[in-house]
Design a protein around this motif. Structure first.
Motif, short mmCIF file in Angstrom:
data_model
loop_
_atom_site.label_atom_id
_atom_site.label_comp_id
_atom_site.label_asym_id
_atom_site.label_seq_id
_atom_site.Cartn_x
_atom_site.Cartn_y
_atom_site.Cartn_z
N TYR A 10 0.82 -1.21 0.00
CA TYR A 10 0.00 0.00 0.00
C TYR A 10 0.85 1.26 0.00
O TYR A 10 0.41 2.31 -0.45
CB TYR A 10 -1.01 0.01 1.15
CG TYR A 10 -0.39 -0.05 2.52
CD1 TYR A 10 -0.11 1.11 3.22
CD2 TYR A 10 -0.08 -1.27 3.10
CE1 TYR A 10 0.48 1.06 4.48
CE2 TYR A 10 0.50 -1.33 4.35
CZ TYR A 10 0.78 -0.17 5.03
OH TYR A 10 1.36 -0.23 6.27
N ARG A 44 -5.29 5.98 -0.73
CA ARG A 44 -4.15 5.16 -1.17
C ARG A 44 -4.63 4.05 -2.11
O ARG A 44 -4.04 3.81 -3.16
CB ARG A 44 -3.42 4.56 0.03
CG ARG A 44 -2.64 5.56 0.83
CD ARG A 44 -2.01 4.94 2.03
NE ARG A 44 -0.57 5.16 1.98
CZ ARG A 44 0.27 4.83 2.94
NH1 ARG A 44 -0.17 4.24 4.04
NH2 ARG A 44 1.56 5.07 2.81
N LEU A 45 -5.70 3.38 -1.74
CA LEU A 45 -6.23 2.29 -2.56
C LEU A 45 -6.75 2.80 -3.90
O LEU A 45 -6.53 2.17 -4.94
CB LEU A 45 -7.33 1.53 -1.81
CG LEU A 45 -6.86 0.78 -0.54
CD1 LEU A 45 -8.07 0.19 0.19
CD2 LEU A 45 -5.83 -0.28 -0.86
N LEU A 48 -3.69 3.43 -6.05
CA LEU A 48 -3.14 2.17 -6.56
C LEU A 48 -3.97 1.65 -7.72
O LEU A 48 -3.44 1.24 -8.76
CB LEU A 48 -3.07 1.12 -5.44
CG LEU A 48 -2.12 1.39 -4.29
CD1 LEU A 48 -2.28 0.33 -3.20
CD2 LEU A 48 -0.68 1.47 -4.76
N ALA A 84 -4.44 -3.82 -0.46
CA ALA A 84 -3.74 -3.36 -1.67
C ALA A 84 -3.66 -4.49 -2.70
O ALA A 84 -3.83 -4.26 -3.90
CB ALA A 84 -2.33 -2.87 -1.31
#
Length: 168
Positions: A10, A44-45, A48, A84
């Motif tokens: 992550y 963050r996810l 990604l 993640a």
């Protein structure tokens, strides 16, 4: 066959794209998607996912090879890395790619011939197999390329076994 290798994380998610022709590998690209510690986990996810989606659109891999989680003693970290990893799998699945998953032991075995090999040995083999001038940095990138190479070797072995089974 074009393979996307992913080392999930992550904070740093490593990726590597290789083209396999026969028993030969060519590097198409590699790098890392990073997120800031100050970001919320949700952001963050999302980062990604969108970054991986862009990488997939740019390189058009046929299959993804994703490293399975090695159980961490820190449960909270393991859960966050698992999230993640799930986002990475979703990005690949939504792009219509086949997905293969390998344990760290399987990846080490495929590259070094020994499942308990040191990280430096695996990185050195990535450099050698892909004919790179230097070991890719950060380590997550080298790990992602190792996952891609592992799938290349495994898919070749599976093809050979299928041919043998058909002869019998």
């Amino acid at each position: 066959m074009r393979i996307l290798g992913i080392d999930p994380g992550y904070a740093i998610l490593g990726y590597g794209i290789i083209e396999m022709k026969g028993n030969h590998f060519d590097v198409c690209g590699y790098g890392a998607v990073t997120t800031e510690a100050s970001m919320s986990m949700t952001d963050r996810l999302k980062c990604l996912y969108s970054s991986l989606t862009e990488i997939i659109a740019e390189y058009e891999p046929e299959v993804a090879s994703i490293e399975e989680l090695f159980f961490n003693t820190n449960t909270k970290t393991a859960i966050m890395v698992g999230q993640a990893r799930g986002v990475a799998i979703l990005a690949c699945a939504n792009s219509g790619m086949d997905i293969a998953e390998y344990t760290p032991l399987q990846i080490k075995q495929a590259l070094v011939g020994y499942g308990r090999a040191e990280k430096k040995q695996v990185q050195s083999m990535v450099k050698t197999i892909l004919n790179l001038k230097e070991i890719p940095k950060p380590d997550d990138t080298a790990d992602a390329l190792a996952a891609a190479i592992c799938h290349g070797h495994s898919s070749n072995a599976n093809k050979r076994l299928s041919k043998i089974a058909k002869l019998k």
